[in-house]
Design a protein around this motif. Structure first.
Motif, PDB file in Angstrom:
ATOM      1  N   MET A   1       0.936  -1.092  -0.050  1.00  0.00           N
ATOM      2  CA  MET A   1       0.081   0.074   0.094  1.00  0.00           C
ATOM      3  C   MET A   1       0.847   1.247  -0.274  1.00  0.00           C
ATOM      4  O   MET A   1       0.560   2.272  -0.632  1.00  0.00           O
ATOM      5  CB  MET A   1      -0.755   0.000   1.275  1.00  0.00           C
ATOM      6  N   ALA A   2       2.132   1.188   0.609  1.00  0.00           N
ATOM      7  CA  ALA A   2       3.014   2.276   0.701  1.00  0.00           C
ATOM      8  C   ALA A   2       3.206   2.749  -0.798  1.00  0.00           C
ATOM      9  O   ALA A   2       3.462   3.807  -1.188  1.00  0.00           O
ATOM     10  CB  ALA A   2       4.135   2.101   1.609  1.00  0.00           C
ATOM     11  N   THR A   3       3.637   1.570  -1.503  1.00  0.00           N
ATOM     12  CA  THR A   3       4.089   1.989  -2.691  1.00  0.00           C
ATOM     13  C   THR A   3       2.975   2.508  -3.608  1.00  0.00           C
ATOM     14  O   THR A   3       3.362   3.259  -4.729  1.00  0.00           O
ATOM     15  CB  THR A   3       4.420   0.413  -3.592  1.00  0.00           C
ATOM     16  N   VAL A   7       2.867   6.020  -5.659  1.00  0.00           N
ATOM     17  CA  VAL A   7       2.398   6.236  -7.011  1.00  0.00           C
ATOM     18  C   VAL A   7       1.289   7.161  -7.294  1.00  0.00           C
ATOM     19  O   VAL A   7       1.157   8.052  -8.126  1.00  0.00           O
ATOM     20  CB  VAL A   7       1.995   4.640  -7.699  1.00  0.00           C
ATOM     21  N   LEU A   8       0.312   6.937  -6.296  1.00  0.00           N
ATOM     22  CA  LEU A   8      -0.971   7.881  -6.514  1.00  0.00           C
ATOM     23  C   LEU A   8      -0.346   9.358  -6.301  1.00  0.00           C
ATOM     24  O   LEU A   8      -0.921  10.434  -6.622  1.00  0.00           O
ATOM     25  CB  LEU A   8      -1.828   7.437  -5.404  1.00  0.00           C
ATOM     26  N   LEU A   9       0.376   9.503  -5.223  1.00  0.00           N
ATOM     27  CA  LEU A   9       0.925  10.819  -5.037  1.00  0.00           C
ATOM     28  C   LEU A   9       1.736  11.519  -6.312  1.00  0.00           C
ATOM     29  O   LEU A   9       1.649  12.716  -6.302  1.00  0.00           O
ATOM     30  CB  LEU A   9       1.896  10.922  -3.559  1.00  0.00           C
ATOM     31  N   LEU A 131      -3.916 -10.788  -5.039  1.00  0.00           N
ATOM     32  CA  LEU A 131      -3.012 -11.983  -5.267  1.00  0.00           C
ATOM     33  C   LEU A 131      -1.669 -11.626  -4.314  1.00  0.00           C
ATOM     34  O   LEU A 131      -1.217 -12.490  -3.681  1.00  0.00           O
ATOM     35  CB  LEU A 131      -2.499 -11.539  -6.701  1.00  0.00           C
ATOM     36  N   GLU A 132      -1.563 -10.435  -3.788  1.00  0.00           N
ATOM     37  CA  GLU A 132      -0.222 -10.313  -2.872  1.00  0.00           C
ATOM     38  C   GLU A 132      -0.550 -10.777  -1.579  1.00  0.00           C
ATOM     39  O   GLU A 132       0.223 -11.205  -0.845  1.00  0.00           O
ATOM     40  CB  GLU A 132       0.222  -8.860  -2.599  1.00  0.00           C
TER      41      GLU A 132
END
Length: 404
Positions: A1-3, A7-9, A131-132
Motif C-alpha cells: 500500500m505504501a508503494t 504512485v498515487l501521490l 494476489l499479494e
C-alpha cells in the motif's frame, strides 16, 4: 500500500503541475477544463502502467520476468493502438491505452473515457492486492520453473553466461526496434500529406518530394539509432549492476578473469548493437518500399547504408559505457544522459530554433546525415577511433579494479 500511495501521490502532483503550467499560458483556447482533462489523462496513463506493473509483480517470480511481461503488454497495446487508429478507429475504443486521448482534450473533453480508465485501474490494482495477500513473502502466484541441474557448454562460458543474463532484454529490444522501424516506414506512402499537415513538422524537411524522402529518412535514422543504442548500453551496465550486488566476485575467484568478463560484455554489446541498427535499416526500407509501392529494392539498400553510417555511435557509446565500469556509477548514468541530450538536440533543433553551436554538441550531428548527405569517411573514422580507444582504456582500468 505504501508503494501504491507513492504512485498515487506522483500522479496527483503530475496533474497539478501539468494543468497549472497549461493554464498559466493565458491562451484562450487552453481553458481550465481542457487543461485539467489533459493532465488527468496523463496521470491516469501513469496509473495504468503502475497497475499493470503491480499485477505482474505479484504473478511472476523475478523482477526481470515481471518487467519483461509488463513491457510486452504495453508494447502490444501500443502497436494495436497505432494500427487501429489508422485502419479502424472504432477498434481503438477497446484498447485502454487509447482511452487517454479518445476523449479529445480541449475539444470534447469526454470524461466517460477517463472514468472508464479509472475504474479499470481500480480493478487491476484490486486484483493485485488480492494476489499479494494470498501469496507468501518472497514467492509468486506462478511458481518459478526449475532450472537444469547442469549447465550447457555454452552457458558455462563467460560469453554464454552474460548472454543468458541479458537474453530477455536483447530479444525484446530487437523486436521493438523492428516494430518501430516498420511503423515509421509504413507512412512513406503518405509522407507528403503527413509533413504538410503540420507547419512545425514541415519546417523540419525540404520541399521537393525526392529531398523530402531523404530528409525524412535521415531524421528517422536518428530516432531508430537512439532507440537501438539503449540495448547495448544496458548489456554493459549489467556488469556494473552485478558488481554492485556483490555477485560478480563469485565468478572472478574461479578461472574466469576480469578480461573475459570485460570482453564478453564488449562482444555482446557490439554485436547486438550492430544487429539492432541493421534491423532498423532493413525494416524501415522494407516497410517504406511496400508503402510507396516501389518495385525495386534500391531504397532498402539506401536505408541499410544509412543505418550502417550510424555504426561509429555504437562503438563510441559502448566504449564510454565500458569505460564507466571502472569509474563512479554516476558516470554510467552520464552516458545515458549524453545519448538523450544528443538525440533531443538533433531532433528538436529546428522546432526550438537552437543555435548552431549547440547543434554541434550533438554526437548525431557529427556523422553525415545519410541519405540526404554523402558519406563522410573522416567523421566516421574519428568517432570509431575514439570508441575503440575508450574500449581499450576501459579494459586496462577494469583489470586493475578491485571487485568484491
Amino acid at each position: 500500500m505504501a508503494t501504491n500511495l507513492l504512485v498515487l501521490l506522483h500522479t496527483v502532483l503530475t496533474i497539478i503541475l501539468v494543468s497549472g503550467i497549461l493554464v498559466s499560458y493565458n491562451v484562450s483556447s487552453i481553458d481550465l477544463k481542457g487543461s485539467l482533462y489533459f493532465a488527468c489523462s496523463l496521470g491516469l496513463a501513469s496509473l495504468l502502467g503502475a497497475s499493470i506493473a503491480y499485477l505482474c509483480a505479484q504473478i511472476f517470480a523475478t523482477s526481470s520476468q515481471a518487467r519483461g511481461i509488463f513491457f510486452s503488454i504495453v508494447g502490444i497495446l501500443y502497436v494495436l493502438r497505432a494500427g487501429t487508429d489508422v485502419s479502424n478507429l472504432t477498434l481503438s475504443k477497446f484498447n485502454p491505452l487509447a482511452w487517454t486521448y479518445l476523449g479529445h482534450p480541449f475539444y470534447q473533453n469526454d470524461w466517460y473515457y477517463l472514468i472508464g480508465l479509472f475504474l479499470l485501474i481500480l480493478v487491476v490494482f484490486s486484483i493485485g492486492l488480492v494476489l499479494e495477500s494470498s501469496r507468501d513473502l518472497g514467492s509468486s502466484t506462478i511458481a518459478p520453473k526449475k532450472g537444469k541441474t547442469k549447465a550447457s557448454k555454452w552457458l558455462a562460458t563467460p560469453l554464454g553466461f552474460f548472454f543468458y543474463l541479458n537474453r530477455s532484454t536483447i530479444i525484446s529490444w530487437l523486436l521493438a526496434d523492428g516494430v518501430i522501424a516498420l511503423m515509421y516506414g509504413s507512412i512513406y506512402g503518405d509522407i507528403d500529406t503527413f509533413v504538410s499537415s503540420n507547419k512545425l513538422i514541415s519546417q523540419m524537411f525540404a520541399n521537393n518530394s525526392t529531398t523530402l524522402v531523404n530528409s525524412f529518412t535521415s531524421l528517422i535514422m536518428v530516432v531508430t539509432t537512439a532507440i537501438g543504442l539503449v540495448m547495448p548500453l544496458v548489456i554493459v551496465h549489467k556488469v556494473q549492476f552485478e558488481t554492485n550486488k556483490e555477485r560478480l566476485g563469485y565468478l572472478l575467484v574461479q578461472r574466469v578473469s576480469r578480461l573475459k568478463v570485460y570482453y564478453s560484455s564488449l562482444i555482446l554489446a557490439l554485436f547486438f548493437g550492430t544487429l539492432a541498427i541493421l534491423i532498423n535499416g532493413f525494416c524501415l526500407g522494407i516497410a517504406a518500399t511496400s508503402s510507396m509501392q516501389a518495385n525495386n529494392g534500391k531504397f532498402i539498400i539506401t536505408c541499410i547504408k544509412a543505418s550502417l553510417n550510424q555504426w561509429p555511435l555504437v562503438c563510441l557509446f559502448v566504449g564510454l559505457m565500458l569505460l564507466s565500469l571502472s569509474l563512479s556509477i554516476f558516470v554510467g548514468w552520464l552516458v545515458y544522459g549524453l545519448l538523450g541530450y544528443s538525440f533531443c538536440v538533433t531532433y528538436f533543433a529546428v522546432l526550438l530554433d537552437l543555435p548552431k553551436w549547440m547543434m554541434h554538441t550533438s554526437l548525431f550531428n557529427v556523422l553525415a546525415k545519410m541519405p540526404m548527405e554523402k558519406f563522410d569517411l573522416m567523421s566516421f573514422a574519428i568517432l570509431t577511433g575514439i570508441g575503440i580507444l575508450a574500449m581499450l582504456l576501459g579494459g586496462i582500468l577494469y583489470t586493475r579494479k578491485e571487485i568484491v
